[in-house]
Design an enzyme around this catalytic site. Structure first.
Site, PDB file in Angstrom:
ATOM      1  NE  ARG A  16      13.263 -30.732 -96.773  1.00  0.00           N
ATOM      2  CZ  ARG A  16      12.477 -30.153 -97.673  1.00  0.00           C
ATOM      3  NH1 ARG A  16      11.879 -30.886 -98.596  1.00  0.00           N
ATOM      4  NH2 ARG A  16      12.288 -28.846 -97.679  1.00  0.00           N
ATOM      5  CB  SER A 389      73.847 -32.779-103.989  1.00  0.00           C
ATOM      6  OG  SER A 389      73.582 -32.644-105.362  1.00  0.00           O
TER       7      SER A 389
HETATM    8  C1  UD1 Z   1       9.035 -24.566-101.917  1.00  0.00           C
HETATM    9  C2  UD1 Z   1       7.637 -24.245-102.474  1.00  0.00           C
HETATM   10  C3  UD1 Z   1       7.296 -25.261-103.571  1.00  0.00           C
HETATM   11  C4  UD1 Z   1       8.352 -25.215-104.672  1.00  0.00           C
HETATM   12  C5  UD1 Z   1       9.766 -25.422-104.106  1.00  0.00           C
HETATM   13  C6  UD1 Z   1      10.791 -25.068-105.184  1.00  0.00           C
HETATM   14  C7  UD1 Z   1       6.267 -23.196-100.669  1.00  0.00           C
HETATM   15  C8  UD1 Z   1       5.239 -23.415 -99.638  1.00  0.00           C
HETATM   16  N1  UD1 Z   1       6.649 -24.279-101.395  1.00  0.00           N
HETATM   17  O1  UD1 Z   1       8.978 -25.831-101.270  1.00  0.00           O
HETATM   18  O2  UD1 Z   1       6.017 -24.961-104.140  1.00  0.00           O
HETATM   19  O3  UD1 Z   1       8.083 -26.240-105.654  1.00  0.00           O
HETATM   20  O4  UD1 Z   1      10.018 -24.513-102.982  1.00  0.00           O
HETATM   21  O5  UD1 Z   1      12.121 -25.268-104.759  1.00  0.00           O
HETATM   22  O6  UD1 Z   1       6.730 -22.063-100.831  1.00  0.00           O
HETATM   23  N2  UD1 Z   1      12.202 -20.301 -95.946  1.00  0.00           N
HETATM   24  C9  UD1 Z   1      12.212 -19.209 -95.095  1.00  0.00           C
HETATM   25  N3  UD1 Z   1      11.346 -19.209 -94.040  1.00  0.00           N
HETATM   26  C10 UD1 Z   1      10.446 -20.211 -93.804  1.00  0.00           C
HETATM   27  C11 UD1 Z   1      10.436 -21.321 -94.690  1.00  0.00           C
HETATM   28  C12 UD1 Z   1      11.324 -21.338 -95.763  1.00  0.00           C
HETATM   29  O7  UD1 Z   1      13.003 -18.267 -95.263  1.00  0.00           O
HETATM   30  O8  UD1 Z   1       9.685 -20.110 -92.833  1.00  0.00           O
HETATM   31  C13 UD1 Z   1      13.166 -20.323 -97.065  1.00  0.00           C
HETATM   32  C14 UD1 Z   1      14.162 -21.474 -96.977  1.00  0.00           C
HETATM   33  O9  UD1 Z   1      15.355 -21.075 -96.321  1.00  0.00           O
HETATM   34  C15 UD1 Z   1      14.427 -21.838 -98.431  1.00  0.00           C
HETATM   35  C16 UD1 Z   1      13.164 -21.367 -99.180  1.00  0.00           C
HETATM   36  O10 UD1 Z   1      12.457 -20.497 -98.279  1.00  0.00           O
HETATM   37  O11 UD1 Z   1      15.542 -21.136 -98.965  1.00  0.00           O
HETATM   38  C17 UD1 Z   1      12.243 -22.538 -99.579  1.00  0.00           C
HETATM   39  O12 UD1 Z   1      11.902 -23.320 -98.416  1.00  0.00           O
HETATM   40  P1  UD1 Z   1      11.830 -24.922 -98.453  1.00  0.00           P
HETATM   41  O13 UD1 Z   1      11.430 -25.406 -97.125  1.00  0.00           O
HETATM   42  O14 UD1 Z   1      13.048 -25.480 -99.068  1.00  0.00           O
HETATM   43  O15 UD1 Z   1      10.556 -25.130 -99.455  1.00  0.00           O
HETATM   44  P2  UD1 Z   1      10.188 -26.410-100.314  1.00  0.00           P
HETATM   45  O16 UD1 Z   1       9.567 -27.444 -99.433  1.00  0.00           O
HETATM   46  O17 UD1 Z   1      11.365 -26.815-101.125  1.00  0.00           O
HETATM   47 CA    CA Z   2      13.542 -26.165-101.275  1.00  0.00          CA
END
Ligand code: UD1
Ligand code: CA
Length: 438
Positions: A16, A389
């Site tokens: 995003r 100057s």
């Molecule tokens: C996630 C949570 C959600 C919570 C929110 C809080 C899950 C499924 N959902 O959603 O319940 O309310 O965070 O901010 O956990 N990441 C990895 N590997 C992956 C996917 C993600 O390392 O395969 C890391 C990302 O870099 C990031 C973090 O995990 O730092 C969270 O991932 P993101 O995709 O932002 O999760 P949200 O949709 O925000």
């Molecule tokens: Ca997040």
């Protein structure tokens, strides 16, 4: 405190954000987002976290360096899958595992601490609250019934897991959901359905804010800045207009300093006590001692001594060491310049690659011609020299102690101590004292 392990998730691409840079390396108030999370862990006394990286992993290693251990997730198959990649590095010693998302920079160390203290409520009575959050009664563990609740609380994405429960819960994950990912969040349901407890700590919504888009990034910048400014104000700094004062994480400011509007304090800037900064000051990696004034001016990678006054409209470029009680005035530019105590550089002058002594007067329009088209040359101006100057000082040059240059002179040869040099090119016509020093 019981030892705990920590896993920080930072492998996601940050779709995003629409960026080549991994999301958690984007900066809020000058510092990578994930660094705030690492700092919170550090302040909570949790050492050696494992950082799960994936997208642009080399870049992440480069920026974050050796403060963490790394695990790699080569495909972003979900937060649960990400934790699984870190597990082999977690000692199988039964100690709890803190899991934090790298994109939630507002998380406080105190919250982590409180969460860890919640970790094992076994054997304790439970506090039951009513709909208004008022404590209703205490139920002993043996007497409590598992009751599903409709909750308004959101998941902040920070967890402390019992290590056994985490290992078992992760193993049971399957990607049968809308995104086809292994959700870390599904472990909660699994843990609950296997007769274990899950406790939730309620925190203010601002602390739970995660960063997903550029709009979130901008909102985070504002919130983090207000937090940083609040702690400066608590430490005795006057901030005239918090809405237009921009301070990076890690900047320090001494008490009774006033920050005027539209000022930027960036990088590793250190400001002493009783200084006046701004309006319109831009400090980058600058060190100001006490009682320094910087108005409508820029100071970059330079240090400024006590009581010195800079501006308005001056540019102190990298590599300057400005002494005490120096006056640097309108439209002066300095680069790689050492300036001694009590020297005055008032109007429209350029000092590049120079060593200027104490109590020197640099006249209006003085220019150090430090560049011959190929190389930069150094100029030395000794104590108490008086540069008239509009003097052009063609480097390399050595202007002796108390020497004088006439207005409009073009100095191409060294001027001995006490010498008075005038003309184009300048020649020594007499000495200030009857007894020249060389
Ligand atoms: C996630 C949570 C959600 C919570 C929110 C809080 C899950 C499924 N959902 O959603 O319940 O309310 O965070 O901010 O956990 N990441 C990895 N590997 C992956 C996917 C993600 O390392 O395969 C890391 C990302 O870099 C990031 C973090 O995990 O730092 C969270 O991932 P993101 O995709 O932002 O999760 P949200 O949709 O925000
Ligand atoms: Ca997040």
């Amino acid at each position: 405190m019981e030892p705990v392990h920590a896993v920080v998730l930072a492998a996601g691409k940050g779709t995003r954000m629409r960026s080549d840079l991994p999301k958690v390396l984007h900066r809020v108030c000058g510092q990578p987002i994930v660094q705030y999370v690492l700092d919170a862990l550090h302040h909570a006394g949790i050492s050696a976290p494992i950082l799960v990286i994936g997208h642009a992993a080399d870049r992440a290693r480069q920026v974050i360096g050796p403060q963490v251990r790394y695990a790699e997730q080569t495909e972003p198959l979900g937060t649960g899958h990400a934790v699984l990649q870190a597990l082999p590095q977690v000692p199988d010693d039964g100690h709890p595992v803190v899991v934090v998302y790298g994109d939630t920079p507002f998380l406080r160390a105190e919250t982590l601490q409180a969460l860890i203290d919640l970790v094992d409520p076994t054997g304790y009575g439970r506090v039951i609250r009513d709909r208004d959050g008022r404590v209703q009664r205490i139920v002993e563990e043996k007497d409590g019934s598992p009751e599903e609740r409709q909750v308004q609380e959101i998941n902040a994405g920070t967890y402390v897991f019992d290590q056994r429960a985490l290992r078992d819960g992760l193993r049971a994950l399957s990607p049968d959901n809308a995104k086809g990912e292994y959700y870390l969040t599904d472990t909660i349901g699994w843990i609950l359905s296997h007769g274990r407890t899950v406790s939730a700590l309620a925190v203010a919504a601002d602390e739970a804010m995660g960063i997903n888009s550029r709009q979130d990034l901008a909102a985070a910048e504002t919130v983090m800045r207000q937090r940083l400014l609040a702690s400066l104000m608590d430490a005795g700094v006057t901030v005239m207009d918090p809405a237009t004062t921009y301070v990076h994480a890690g900047v320090t400011v001494g008490p009774d300093t006033t920050l005027h509007p539209q000022s930027y304090l960036e990088g590793a800037t250190i400001v002493g006590a009783r200084c006046t900064v701004g309006p319109h000051a831009h400090l980058m990696d600058a060190t100001l001692e006490d009682r320094v004034t910087v108005i409508e001016s820029t100071v970059t990678q330079s240090s400024v001594g006590e009581g010195t006054r800079i501006g308005p409209y001056s540019n102190i470029r990298p590599g300057c060491r400005v002494g005490r009680d120096v006056e640097i005035g309108n439209f002066a530019e300095l680069k790689n310049a050492a300036v001694g105590d009590g020297t005055k550089v008032h109007h429209m002058s350029y000092l590049g690659d120079v060593t200027v002594g104490a109590r020197v007067n640099i006249g209006a329009g003085t220019v150090v011609c430090n560049f011959d088209g190929k190389r930069k040359h150094h100029t030395i101006i000794e104590d108490e020299a008086f540069i008239g100057s509009d003097t052009m000082l063609v480097a390399p040059l050595h202007i002796g102690r108390a020497a004088v240059t006439g207005a409009g002179s073009v100095v191409t040869k060294d001027v001995p101590a006490g010498g008075v040099a005038v003309g184009v090119p300048a020649r020594v016509i007499r000495y200030v004292s009857a007894d020249p020093q060389r």
